[in-house]
Each structure stands twice: as structure tokens, then as C-alpha cells.
Design an enzyme around this catalytic site. Structure first.
Site, PDB file in Angstrom:
ATOM      1  N   THR A 118       7.046 -11.213  34.859  1.00  0.00           N
ATOM      2  CA  THR A 118       5.937 -10.712  34.278  1.00  0.00           C
ATOM      3  C   THR A 118       5.891 -11.522  32.895  1.00  0.00           C
ATOM      4  O   THR A 118       6.907 -11.425  32.175  1.00  0.00           O
ATOM      5  CB  THR A 118       5.937  -9.339  34.212  1.00  0.00           C
ATOM      6  OG1 THR A 118       5.837  -8.790  35.316  1.00  0.00           O
ATOM      7  CG2 THR A 118       4.644  -8.935  33.290  1.00  0.00           C
ATOM      8  N   GLU A 119       4.868 -12.581  32.544  1.00  0.00           N
ATOM      9  CA  GLU A 119       4.801 -12.978  31.544  1.00  0.00           C
ATOM     10  C   GLU A 119       6.027 -13.924  31.141  1.00  0.00           C
ATOM     11  O   GLU A 119       6.345 -14.433  29.819  1.00  0.00           O
ATOM     12  CB  GLU A 119       4.910 -12.048  30.248  1.00  0.00           C
ATOM     13  CG  GLU A 119       3.814 -10.888  30.134  1.00  0.00           C
ATOM     14  CD  GLU A 119       2.446 -11.307  30.185  1.00  0.00           C
ATOM     15  OE1 GLU A 119       2.058 -12.521  29.659  1.00  0.00           O
ATOM     16  OE2 GLU A 119       1.611 -10.524  30.636  1.00  0.00           O
ATOM     17  N   LEU A 120       6.512 -14.637  32.218  1.00  0.00           N
ATOM     18  CA  LEU A 120       7.526 -15.623  32.336  1.00  0.00           C
ATOM     19  C   LEU A 120       8.648 -15.057  31.694  1.00  0.00           C
ATOM     20  O   LEU A 120       9.504 -15.837  31.059  1.00  0.00           O
ATOM     21  CB  LEU A 120       7.175 -16.974  31.898  1.00  0.00           C
ATOM     22  CG  LEU A 120       6.003 -17.615  32.656  1.00  0.00           C
ATOM     23  CD1 LEU A 120       6.136 -19.167  32.539  1.00  0.00           C
ATOM     24  CD2 LEU A 120       6.200 -17.483  34.117  1.00  0.00           C
ATOM     25  N   SER A 121       8.795 -13.634  31.480  1.00  0.00           N
ATOM     26  CA  SER A 121      10.136 -13.152  30.887  1.00  0.00           C
ATOM     27  C   SER A 121      11.051 -13.409  31.540  1.00  0.00           C
ATOM     28  O   SER A 121      11.280 -13.490  32.922  1.00  0.00           O
ATOM     29  CB  SER A 121       9.886 -11.437  30.712  1.00  0.00           C
ATOM     30  OG  SER A 121       9.786 -10.970  32.051  1.00  0.00           O
TER      31      SER A 121
ATOM     32  N   TRP B 246       6.611 -16.160  27.568  1.00  0.00           N
ATOM     33  CA  TRP B 246       5.707 -17.281  27.069  1.00  0.00           C
ATOM     34  C   TRP B 246       4.558 -16.839  25.979  1.00  0.00           C
ATOM     35  O   TRP B 246       3.742 -17.229  25.898  1.00  0.00           O
ATOM     36  CB  TRP B 246       5.006 -17.725  28.375  1.00  0.00           C
ATOM     37  CG  TRP B 246       3.908 -17.189  29.080  1.00  0.00           C
ATOM     38  CD1 TRP B 246       3.638 -15.926  28.953  1.00  0.00           C
ATOM     39  CD2 TRP B 246       3.189 -17.681  30.141  1.00  0.00           C
ATOM     40  NE1 TRP B 246       2.875 -15.559  29.788  1.00  0.00           N
ATOM     41  CE2 TRP B 246       2.431 -16.520  30.738  1.00  0.00           C
ATOM     42  CE3 TRP B 246       3.007 -18.793  30.973  1.00  0.00           C
ATOM     43  CZ2 TRP B 246       1.423 -16.679  31.668  1.00  0.00           C
ATOM     44  CZ3 TRP B 246       2.088 -18.898  32.123  1.00  0.00           C
ATOM     45  CH2 TRP B 246       1.401 -17.795  32.400  1.00  0.00           C
TER      46      TRP B 246
END
Lengths: 403, 397
Positions: free
Chosen positions: A150-153, A304
Site C-alpha cells: 500500500t502506497e509503495l510503503s 511514495w
């Protein structure tokens, strides 16, 4: 010298919590669906985004895939969006299937609920990834080999987990403070891993499209596919992969049709492929074709999002911390209930957007409309969320479960 | 400057606002002669306070104040009554006494606060030929909660607004009322927001509300409202919301401090809803008691039907209590990190009260951010804005 453009698009819509009052707690167990016409109404938003973005984008992508044998891309689609498309827009889901059936479109693995579960409950995280994989297999007949969180975490732990789970590739932000002197335009190996490879977003080029494309004050406006292809090919020395990652909704929703965004996309493959040695690769294709050039160590959480590239948009204030901890503290009770609907609702509450709406970072600057939220205040977002949480506890208590 | 009251002898926000703005105007180099209609001791060094009459504050108070529209008769009452004077006579007396002050005083601008000073201000303008600013802190449109109000007062307001060379309004909300209800051309009106200077409060061991302190340590929450109890302040809506809140959570108490003609009605309403146990009516409070009223609250509510500004909301933030304010208020223009509700939306108001008192994380975040907004909104800035207007009118740059 070959150079590959890796285009990756991420499609997601949350199930937004309706303005859910304390007076509804204990009576109305439906937290998400609201009267037609209300801002937080999910069906309305799904229809709007489908017509403005998903359908025209998929139509265009399919055309490009058929026209250019070299054109390929990767995409991801969350479980929460798939569910809503199944319910209201099967035609859109069909258009996604058509893309995948060309054999040139990769689908990534992620959490079904677009959650931050990795950082709160590893067990829950794995369940959500498995749910997503199962759903993708049922719909598209493929099993993803690349992972995005999620969210490029991302951090070393996540890469380690994904490596152990057998993924071939993982992606995150190509942020200078972690890259140092390195360029995002190569394939890397995450620290402490054996097989998995890491692709890092070229955020400058990606944001030229995702954020700056329609900005008339930008000195490079207007941007066309020719100019962009030139920049991409000039980016860095001896670059191997140009990672263009962005939201699916960039096309038609964040950047409206009138900005010329579809024309841009239409011409991009042709312009990029004009140069000898240029091609397109999926994420899986890129890690297969290129060796890793170095290892990357990221102990802290990278995302991101925002100028900070961290999780503060989701966990930066007391309300968000409170809401997340409270929700995850319910895990064992929820699982104990074995009630499918309760588990599902609990998971929908985990969707990252719920916490994003509580963010006060921008609200403080008076820039209240800088982000997309169905509520007019982050404080309201918190209250409706907590009310939904309360109702969930009522349901658990009614099932005889201790909270 | 023509005023009607100053602290400590004030009945509402007007006196406080006048005092604070003068202090900051003086700081930025403006000389102020502040004319009051009565004689009293004032220990203020930053401006010159001139009594227009030698009557005492007690004689004066009997006449009523700037908020007593009803006691201002629309026709000349017969003049046989001896002292003390009624409000009409006070108003005339002020205008009469201003003559000698206007004749001998040295000043560049006349700055008059609210309707009771307007007649005197117009006299002063005629005698001196100096430009006139009327400063609108509140209109009778607000005070009668949008109803017709007292036509005699309305007339004074209209004449004052017409005669003024420039008008200061305490909010955009008030400016809109002046344009809409009084047909004032909008170019003539400048918005100068009220403010509050965030103070470092010296903590004391004990809150004066011992009962509420005990209840709070037993898990009770306290909702506070401070102000005049008149139709303008929308307290009936707050009490109806209280009924809804208490039906969900009986451990929420309401503290309403203040006085006014509506008080008995509010007490009756509370009783008829059967929530008297949870609703505490307090009298006007001052000094430490006022601070403690704000401090004891878990949330402060300003439910006004029509509020030109609403300084109490900023005072509450100053004392560390987050606020819920009505959208029909000027203060809603300067705060975003709070809940704003339409005064009539009892459902939403009760929802938001429960939301704040039951979530300390929300309350803390909201308070922290709204205090920051307050700090951006200092009297210093307001004074600078006013001084710029003075200079513009006098052709000084």
C-alpha cells in the site's frame, strides 16, 4: 544498449465510510453505503471514475497493446475496487480482463484491502495478501510474482518477507535520501534477501505525467509524448529501466481528458519505440532481463507519498494513531467471531484511505481542498470512523465475544 | 474614540474588544482619547480616558447597556422622570456632552463603537469636520436573531452607517449583514477581525468548580458555553442537543454561564426535557472563575444564531479547550480546526459534542491546530490593519 520503460499503473478505490452518526451505532450496521447523491456515496464515485478514467484508459491501452507488439505494462487493482466493480460496473472489470488476456499485462500482488496491515499485524497482512492473490487468480487466471505494498510503503522487513514468500520483484519509491548517489534506473537487490529484486520509481519522470502534466505554470507545459520520451531516454547514464509508476486515475480523473492526457498516452509507445534498443517491460520482465547492480538498504519506512515520503499522511497525528491502534486491537475478537460479515467490515475499516482522510497536515496550511476527501474536515473523518468501530464492537458483544 | 464600556465594567465582548484593540493601536504609535459616558477609575497608561459625564458607573449601569434594545423606547418618553436616566436619555446625554470634547480636543479621526455612540459621533463629526469611522461589533439584526428588532435602534444604526466615512466590521459575516440588511455599499466596509492574544496561563492547583472536578475524575465530561442568554446566542439549540447527547451518554454535563432575559426560559426548557441533573446554570463569571469556566470544559460550544464575531471561542482556545462553533459566526472565518455547525442542526451538534468529549486524541489534535490558527490572528495584526486604514483616510503614507 537496450533500455526498457516499465509502466506501472495502480487502480484503487476505497469503500468510503458514510457520515455515520453515533445515533446509528447499534442500529445501522451498514457503514459504507449511503443514500444516492451523498458525497461519500461509493456507487456514485465508482461510476464517475469508471466513465472518466478506467473505461477510456482500458480502451486505449487495449488498442495500443494490439498495435504495438513491443508495448507492455504492469498494473495492480485492489480488492476493494474489484468488489465495487463487480457490484456496480462489471463492464469495467471485463475491460481489465481483456487487457490481461493479451498476455502482455502483468498484475501485481498487494493487500486486498489496501491496508497498512504489514506495520500493525503480520498475520492479518498475510491473510489479506492471500485473499488478493485468490481473487486475482479467480478473475484473471494468473498468479502474481511481483509485489507492491500500500502506497509503495516499504522497508527491509517487507522485502525480506516478500523474498521468503517467493516473489521475484518488489517495488518502491526511488527517493534520493535512500538512493544516495545511485540512480533509480537500475534493478537492485534489497538488503538481506536472496532472490528478489527491487525496482524503484523514477519519481521525477512519473510526476511529470501524474502531477505536472496539466500545470500551465510549469515551464515545460505542454508536455507531449515526444518530449517525454526524449527525457526518459536521457535520464541518467547507461540507464536500463525507466520506472514510470503512477495511479491509474491519472488518466482521465486526476488529469482530465481535456488536458490531452489520453493523446499523450496514445503517442507514448510509438515515440519511445522509435529509438533503436528501446522497449517496454513489465516489472516481472524487467527483473528477468536485467541483473541487480547493487543492493539497497532501507531500514525505515519509505512510501511514495508527499514530500516526506513516509507514512505521516496516515499515521502522523494523534487521531490517526489512536484510530489505527484501536482498530487493530480488535483483531483477536474479530477473528474469534468467525462471522464473515464482521471480519469483512473490520477489514474495510483498515483501508488506508480512512486514515488519510484524518490527516491534518494540509488542513493546517489552510489548503483544505488539496486532497480528495469525502468529508469537509479531518475531524469528521475521525468521528465517523470511530462510530463505525463502535458499532463493530457492539456486534461482537452481541455475539458473546469479549472485547 | 467613542465607546460605551471598558473592562472591568463591561457586559459583553464589546468592552474587551475595545480595550485590546486600543492597547495594540497605542503600541503601534496611535494616540487615543477614549471617551466613555461615565466616570470611573481606570488604570490604563496607554490611552487617555475621558469621561463625557461625571455620573458614576452605578448610575450609568442602571440605564442598561448596548445589548438592551428593548429598553430603548422608540418614541420620546416624557421627561419628568428624575435620575437615573433611561437608555434614551443616556444616549442623548452622551451626544450633548460630546460637544465640548469635540470643540476643545485635538484629534484626526473619530472612531465610534456600536450604535449607542453613533449620535455623539455624528455630533462630533459635525463640530470638528473630522472623518468618522463607525465600528460594528454587533447589529440589532444579530441581537434580535434576524427578526425585526427595535426600529428606533435600527434607525440610529442606519444614520450612523450613512454618516460614516468608513466602516469597520468585525467579520466578513458582519460585513455581509451590513450589505444585505442595511444596504451599505460594500466598498465602504473594511473587515477587521477581533482577536485574542494567547497568554501563558499561570496554573493554579484547584479549579473553582469543585463539583465538576470531582465528576470529571469519575469519568464525566463537561461541555461549556459562556455568554449572554438571549435569543441571539442560540442556547435553546444547545439544550436540545444536550438532550440528545445525554440520551446516548449520561456522563456528559453541560455548564452554561451567563445571564440575560432568556435564562428562565432556558431553565424551564431544561426541566421539561428532564435533563436538569446534567445541565448547570451559572451566573456571569469574571476573573479566575471565568478562566476556570473555560478550563473545566472538555469542549466549548458557541451555538449563536447570528454572531458578528464570537470572541469567547478564541478565549476558550486560549484556556486550552477546543471549540464547536456555529457557522453563523464571524469567528468561523478565522478558525478551520474546529467543528462548525449550522446553529439549527441539533443532530450534527450533538454528534460533534459526543465526538470531541469521547476522543481525547481528536480533542488534542483539534486544540493544537486551532491554537496555531489563533496565534496567526493576533491583535497586533488587527491594529496594524486599522492603522493602515487611518493613514489611508488621512492621506498619510
Amino acid at each position: 544498449m537496450s533500455k526498457s520503460m516499465v509502466l506501472y499503473l495502480h487502480a484503487h478505490q476505497p469503500k468510503r465510510i458514510k457520515p455515520y452518526s453515533i445515533f446509528q451505532v447499534g442500529k445501522d450496521h451498514q457503514y459504507f453505503e449511503d443514500e444516492p447523491g451523498v458525497d461519500a456515496n461509493n456507487e456514485l464515485i465508482i461510476n464517475k471514475v469508471s466513465d472518466k478514467s478506467y473505461l477510456p484508459t482500458n480502451y486505449l491501452l487495449k488498442k495500443l497493446l494490439l498495435e504495438h507488439s513491443e508495448f507492455k505494462l504492469s498494473l495492480s487493482i485492489t480488492g476493494t475496487l474489484i468488489e465495487q466493480l463487480e457490484q456496480w460496473r462489471p463492464d469495467v472489470l471485463e475491460s481489465f480482463k481483456e487487457l490481461v488476456s493479451t498476455g502482455k499485462v502483468e498484475i501485481l500482488s498487494e493487500t486486498y484491502y489496501h491496508s497498512l496491515a504489514f506495520f500493525y499485524s503480520r498475520a492479518e497482512f498475510v491473510k489479506q495478501v492471500n485473499l488478493h492473490t485468490k481473487k486475482i487468480y479467480e478473475l484473471f487466471g494468473v498468479i502474481p510474482t511481483s509485489f507492491r505494498n500500500t502506497e509503495l510503503s516499504y522497508n527491509n522487513d517487507l522485502a525480506y518477507w516478500a523474498d521468503q514468500a517467493g516473489y521475484k520483484a518488489i517495488i518502491t519509491e526511488g527517493w534520493e535520501p535512500v538512493l544516495g548517489w545511485k540512480s533509480p534506473n537500475f534493478v537492485y537487490r534489497p538488503s538481506y534477501t536472496k532472490n528478489i529484486k527491487l525496482l524503484m520509481k523514477n519519481y521525477k519522470l512519473s510526476d511529470d505525467i501524474a502531477f505536472r502534466f496539466s500545470n500551465q505554470n510549469w515551464e515545460e507545459w505542454p508536455l507531449d509524448a515526444k518530449k517525454f520520451s526524449h527525457w526518459a531516454s536521457e535520464s541518467g547514464q547507461d540507464s536500463e529501466v525507466i520506472n514510470i509508476f503512477m495511479d491509474y486515475e491519472t488518466f482521465g480523473e486526476h488529469q482530465w481528458k481535456s488536458t490531452g492526457i489520453f493523446k499523450f498516452l496514445e503517442h507514448l509507445p510509438k515515440e519511445w519505440l522509435k529509438t533503436h534498443g528501446h522497449d517496454f517491460k513489465t516489472i516481472a520482465g524487467a527483473v528477468e532481463s536485467y541483473p541487480s547492480r547493487d543492493s539497497i538498504d532501507i531500514p525505515q519506512i519509505l512510501t511514495w507519498a508527499d514530500t516526506e515520503r513516509d507514512l505521516t499522511a496516515w499515521t502522523g497525528n494523534e487521531m490517526q494513531v489512536d484510530a489505527l491502534n484501536t482498530l487493530y486491537s480488535l483483531e483477536s475478537s474479530v477473528m474469534q467471531s468467525e462471522d464473515k460479515k464482521i471480519i469483512e467490515d473490520w477489514r474495510h475499516l483498515q483501508t488506508g484511505d480512512n486514515f488519510y482522510y484524518m490527516c491534518t497536515k494540509w488542513f493546517n496550511d489552510g489548503d483544505v481542498h488539496a486532497y480528495f476527501s469525502p468529508y469537509d474536515s479531518p475531524y469528521k473523518a475521525f468521528i465517523y470512523f470511530m462510530n463505525a468501530y463502535r458499532d463493530l464492537t457492539v456486534r461482537l458483544i452481541q455475539e458473546g465475544i469479549k472485547i | 474614540m467613542l465607546g460605551w464600556e471598558l473592562p472591568p465594567h463591561h457586559s459583553g465582548g464589546l468592552g474587551v474588544a475595545c480595550y485590546e484593540m486600543c492597547k495594540h493601536l497605542a503600541d503601534s504609535g496611535v494616540d487615543i482619547d477614549f471617551v466613555l459616558p461615565y466616570t470611573t477609575e481606570h488604570r490604563t497608561s496607554f490611552m487617555n480616558i475621558i469621561p463625557a459625564d461625571n455620573q458614576t458607573i452605578d448610575d450609568f449601569k442602571w440605564s442598561g447597556g448596548v445589548y438592551d434594545l428593548k429598553s430603548f423606547p422608540s418614541q420620546d418618553s416624557d421627561c419628568t422622570v428624575d435620575m437615573p436616566l433611561d437608555l434614551t436619555k443616556q444616549h442623548d446625554l452622551y451626544a450633548h456632552n460630546i460637544v465640548k470634547i469635540a470643540k476643545c480636543g485635538e484629534f484626526d479621526i473619530i472612531h465610534a463603537h456600536d450604535w449607542l455612540t453613533f449620535k455623539a459621533a455624528i455630533v462630533a463629526k459635525r463640530i470638528s469636520g473630522k472623518p468618522l469611522i463607525v465600528h460594528i461589533h454587533s447589529t440589532q439584526f444579530d441581537q434580535s436573531a434576524g427578526k425585526k428588532g427595535n426600529p428606533a435602534v435600527g434607525e440610529i444604526e442606519i444614520v450612523g452607517l450613512k454618516m460614516a466615512d468608513r466602516i469597520f466590521a468585525v467579520s466578513q459575516y458582519t460585513k455581509d449583514v451590513l450589505v444585505r440588511e442595511y444596504a451599505v455599499p460594500k466598498q465602504k466596509i473594511k473587515v477587521v477581525h477581533n482577536s485574542v492574544n494567547m497568554q501563558i496561563d499561570i496554573p493554579r492547583n484547584k479549579n473553582l468548580y469543585e463539583y465538576l472536578s470531582i465528576m470529571k475524575s469519575n469519568g464525566y465530561k463537561v461541555v461549556v458555553s459562556v455568554g449572554r442568554m438571549t435569543i441571539q446566542k442560540g442556547l435553546t439549540h444547545l439544550i436540545k442537543a444536550a438532550y440528545r447527547v445525554i440520551s446516548i451518554d449520561s456522563k456528559v454535563l453541560f455548564l452554561l454561564a451567563g445571564g440575560g432575559e432568556q435564562k428562565e426560559e432556558l431553565i424551564r426548557l431544561t426541566a421539561s426535557l428532564g435533563i436538569s441533573r446534567n445541565v448547570i446554570f451559572e451566573d456571569w463569571v469574571k476573573g479566575d472563575a471565568l478562566k476556570d469556566t473555560f478550563k473545566i470544559g472538555d469542549v466549548f460550544v458557541l451555538p449563536s444564531v447570528s454572531e458578528p464575531f464570537g470572541l469567547t471561542a478564541l478565549e476558550s482556545l486560549n484556556y486550552g479547550t477546543p471549540v464547536i462553533i456555529s457557522k453563523q459566526s464571524g469567528v468561523s472565518e478565522v478558525l478551520d480546526n474546529c467543528f462548525k455547525v449550522d446553529y439549527w442542526d441539533i443532530d450534527l451538534l450533538s454528534e460533534m459534542i459526543l465526538g470531541v468529549v469521547n476522543h481525547s486524541s481528536l480533542a488534542k489534535e483539534m486544540l493544537k491546530n486551532s491554537r496555531r490558527e489563533c496565534e496567526n490572528q493576533s491583535w497586533y495584526k488587527t491594529a496594524r490593519n486599522m492603522k493602515n486604514n487611518y493613514e489611508e483616510m488621512l492621506g498619510v503614507t
